[in-house]
Design an enzyme around this catalytic site. Structure first.
Site, PDB file in Angstrom:
ATOM      1  CG  ASP A 141      -1.960  -1.080   1.196  1.00  0.00           C
ATOM      2  OD1 ASP A 141      -2.471  -1.375   0.094  1.00  0.00           O
ATOM      3  OD2 ASP A 141      -2.268  -1.649   2.262  1.00  0.00           O
TER       4      ASP A 141
ATOM      5  CG  ASP B  66      -6.700  -1.580  -1.618  1.00  0.00           C
ATOM      6  OD1 ASP B  66      -6.970  -2.782  -1.783  1.00  0.00           O
ATOM      7  OD2 ASP B  66      -5.791  -1.177  -0.871  1.00  0.00           O
TER       8      ASP B  66
END
Length: 216
Positions: free
Chosen positions: A147, A181
């Site tokens: 991330d 995401d």
């Protein structure tokens, strides 16, 4: 094959951007390192997680394996559904949104399935190495999801008079996420927003086809 062109192109573009961004971050940043893009409101902030989207965790080694395998089964189901929708000429917007969800799921599956094998460990002091001589930091299906997108837009303290949270510190938006995401979230959001349009037009189209069959 014509109906597959746009969804497949969208999936390919999302996967390419997602994986290129993750490879770059893994090979060029250490855990916790920041790059300011727009002041302190948009940062590239490198973290890894063992769990679900937006850094949520799913407990232990068994939980990690279960989650990865569940993702694989889920993406196979989404892929079959996408094929069915294209074949049966569902609304183009709906198909593209499902393609976004499929691409996002695939992007994170690549991380959790293969990254533990092909990368060395990223630490607070050392950048990862691709295909290290000593082997990867984990085994197949046990990789960590990368991330890096961080938007701490509003930071402050709740007013003292507010029940429960009065005086406590808050930060919006706290989660750190990735392109995969984002694709999943956008796909789901657009389906929720435009679901009446998608399914209304689909219902009208099916009624028209049914009427033509009866007339013949």
């Amino acid at each position: 094959m014509k109906g597959y062109n746009r969804p497949l192109l969208l999936i390919a573009v999302i996967l390419f951007i997602d994986q290129v961004s993750k490879f770059w971050v893994k090979l060029n940043m250490t855990i916790g390192q920041d790059f300011n893009i727009i002041g302190n409101k948009f940062l590239i902030h490198f973290i890894e997680n063992n769990g679900m989207a937006y850094g949520m965790e799913f407990g232990g080694e068994f939980g990690k394996l279960f989650l990865t395998l569940f993702r694989i089964v889920a993406v196979i189901g989404i892929g079959y559904g996408l094929h069915y929708m294209v074949k049966n000429k569902y609304h183009r917007g709906f198909i593209l949104n499902v393609a976004l969800i499929f691409a996002g799921a695939m992007g994170n599956i690549i991380d959790s399935t293969f990254y533990g094998v092909i990368f060395s460990e990223s630490t607070f002091y050392d950048k990862a190495v691709l295909f290290p001589e000593s082997g990867g930091y984990s085994s197949l299906f046990h990789g960590k999801v990368v991330d890096m997108l961080y938007f701490p837009l509003i930071e402050g303290n709740f007013p003292d008079w507010l029940p429960i949270w009065g005086g406590e510190h808050f930060l919006f938006f706290r989660p750190v996420f990735n392109i995969a995401d984002s694709a999943i979230s956008v796909g789901v959001f657009l389906i929720l927003i435009f679901q009446k349009r998608y399914f209304k037009e689909e219902h009208i189209e099916k009624e028209s086809i049914h009427s033509e069959v009866l007339e013949d």
